[in-house]
Enzyme design. Structure first.
Site, short mmCIF file in Angstrom:
data_model
loop_
_atom_site.label_atom_id
_atom_site.label_comp_id
_atom_site.label_asym_id
_atom_site.label_seq_id
_atom_site.Cartn_x
_atom_site.Cartn_y
_atom_site.Cartn_z
N PHE A 40 -0.60 -42.80 -4.99
CA PHE A 40 -0.23 -43.64 -6.23
C PHE A 40 0.81 -43.03 -6.53
O PHE A 40 1.33 -42.08 -7.07
CB PHE A 40 -1.41 -43.47 -7.28
CG PHE A 40 -0.82 -45.03 -7.98
CD1 PHE A 40 -2.10 -45.86 -7.99
CD2 PHE A 40 -0.04 -45.50 -9.04
CE1 PHE A 40 -1.89 -46.94 -8.71
CE2 PHE A 40 -0.44 -46.50 -9.82
CZ PHE A 40 -1.47 -47.94 -9.14
N ALA A 71 -3.83 -39.93 -9.62
CA ALA A 71 -4.08 -38.94 -10.50
C ALA A 71 -5.88 -38.75 -10.56
O ALA A 71 -5.96 -37.88 -11.50
CB ALA A 71 -2.90 -39.31 -11.63
N GLU A 124 -8.49 -39.14 -9.42
CA GLU A 124 -8.85 -38.00 -8.69
C GLU A 124 -8.65 -37.17 -8.56
O GLU A 124 -9.68 -35.96 -7.70
CB GLU A 124 -9.12 -38.97 -7.15
CG GLU A 124 -9.65 -40.11 -6.69
CD GLU A 124 -9.65 -41.42 -7.73
OE1 GLU A 124 -7.71 -41.48 -7.70
OE2 GLU A 124 -9.79 -42.13 -8.40
N ILE A 167 2.49 -43.80 -14.42
CA ILE A 167 3.44 -44.16 -15.29
C ILE A 167 3.30 -45.52 -15.83
O ILE A 167 2.34 -46.89 -15.69
CB ILE A 167 4.36 -45.25 -14.40
CG1 ILE A 167 5.29 -44.25 -13.35
CG2 ILE A 167 5.92 -46.09 -14.55
CD1 ILE A 167 6.05 -44.22 -12.00
N THR A 195 0.68 -49.81 -15.35
CA THR A 195 -1.03 -50.50 -16.08
C THR A 195 -1.51 -50.22 -17.87
O THR A 195 -0.97 -49.44 -18.37
CB THR A 195 -1.17 -48.31 -14.98
OG1 THR A 195 -3.00 -48.62 -16.60
CG2 THR A 195 -1.92 -47.42 -15.71
N HIS A 220 -4.73 -49.01 -18.30
CA HIS A 220 -5.53 -47.42 -18.52
C HIS A 220 -4.56 -46.66 -18.20
O HIS A 220 -5.45 -45.04 -17.92
CB HIS A 220 -6.40 -48.44 -17.83
CG HIS A 220 -6.38 -47.80 -16.43
ND1 HIS A 220 -5.74 -48.32 -15.43
CD2 HIS A 220 -6.84 -47.28 -15.18
CE1 HIS A 220 -5.38 -48.62 -14.10
NE2 HIS A 220 -5.96 -46.91 -14.27
N1 INI Z 1 -2.98 -43.53 -10.29
C1 INI Z 1 -1.77 -43.17 -10.47
O1 INI Z 1 -1.53 -41.59 -10.12
N2 INI Z 1 -0.73 -43.58 -11.34
C2 INI Z 1 -0.32 -44.96 -12.06
O2 INI Z 1 -0.01 -44.97 -12.65
C3 INI Z 1 -2.30 -45.31 -12.09
N3 INI Z 1 -1.90 -46.43 -12.57
O3 INI Z 1 -0.69 -47.45 -12.71
O4 INI Z 1 -3.57 -47.36 -12.76
C4 INI Z 1 -2.80 -44.87 -11.28
N4 INI Z 1 -4.48 -46.03 -10.87
C5 INI Z 1 -5.48 -45.31 -9.65
C6 INI Z 1 -6.08 -44.39 -10.97
O5 INI Z 1 -5.30 -43.09 -10.69
C7 INI Z 1 -7.70 -44.27 -9.40
O6 INI Z 1 -7.23 -44.04 -8.26
C8 INI Z 1 -7.67 -45.55 -9.97
O7 INI Z 1 -8.47 -45.60 -11.21
C9 INI Z 1 -8.87 -45.31 -9.07
O8 INI Z 1 -9.95 -44.66 -9.28
#
Ligand code: INI
Length: 160
Positions: free
Chosen positions: A22, A56, A58, A82, A86, A88
């Site tokens: 991501f 992140a 994971e 960032i 998002t 969340h």
């Molecule tokens: N994951 C990130 O590493 N950075 C982000 O900014 C982000 N946003 O913006 O949502 C993000 N989301 C994905 C999250 O880490 C998981 O991969 C996802 O929720 C599946 O478990």
């Protein structure tokens, strides 16, 4: 007084890196910075293991897998969360941070939190050393590698 201040040397160190896809534009620079820094400080490229994960969130589960195997002197999680992207943000950033710390505590191994948590992409690019005026040490991946090596050496110095 006994003071432990260890050098940042990486000879014979084995380092595991978990990096998230991501915001890959940013995270691949963090990874490049960490790798260069480790190599510059004496770690062999063959002793660096990299696992890519989707986001992140994971990172901690894979850090835990690496820690459980007992093959690494230190672990590094690299990512970019960032806020602008998002709703969340707090869950993802908080989960990555808390989960990484939990791995360090459970397995008694240095775990470096190299996950950027920024308000916007510009801040993330800056911390990945991607600003036009950046120097290599501005890259948080570079800094994370130094932290990993110092902590590995300190753990050895302190012993059990
Ligand atoms: N994951 C990130 O590493 N950075 C982000 O900014 C982000 N946003 O913006 O949502 C993000 N989301 C994905 C999250 O880490 C998981 O991969 C996802 O929720 C599946 O478990």
């Amino acid at each position: 007084m006994i003071i432990h201040q260890v050098p940042v040397t990486g000879t014979d160190r084995k380092v595991g890196i978990v990096v998230s896809r991501f915001n890959e534009l940013v995270t691949r620079e963090l990874l490049a910075g960490a790798r260069s820094s480790l190599i510059e400080h004496g770690v062999s490229d063959d002793d660096i293991t990299v696992a890519w994960v989707p986001g992140a969130w994971e990172i901690p589960a894979v850090l835990r897998r690496m820690a459980r195997g007992g093959r690494f002197d230190a672990l590094i999680g690299l990512g970019a969360v960032i806020r602008g992207d998002t709703a969340h943000f707090d869950f993802v950033a908080g989960g990555a941070a808390d989960g990484s710390m939990a791995v360090a505590m459970e397995f008694d191994i240095p775990v470096v939190f190299g996950v950027l948590t920024t308000e916007n992409l510009e801040q993330a690019l800056e911390r990945a050393g991607m600003h036009p005026n950046s120097i290599p040490t501005d890259n948080k991946g570079w800094e994370s590698a130094l932290t990993a090596l110092e902590m590995a050496n300190l753990f050895d110095r302190l012993g059990e």
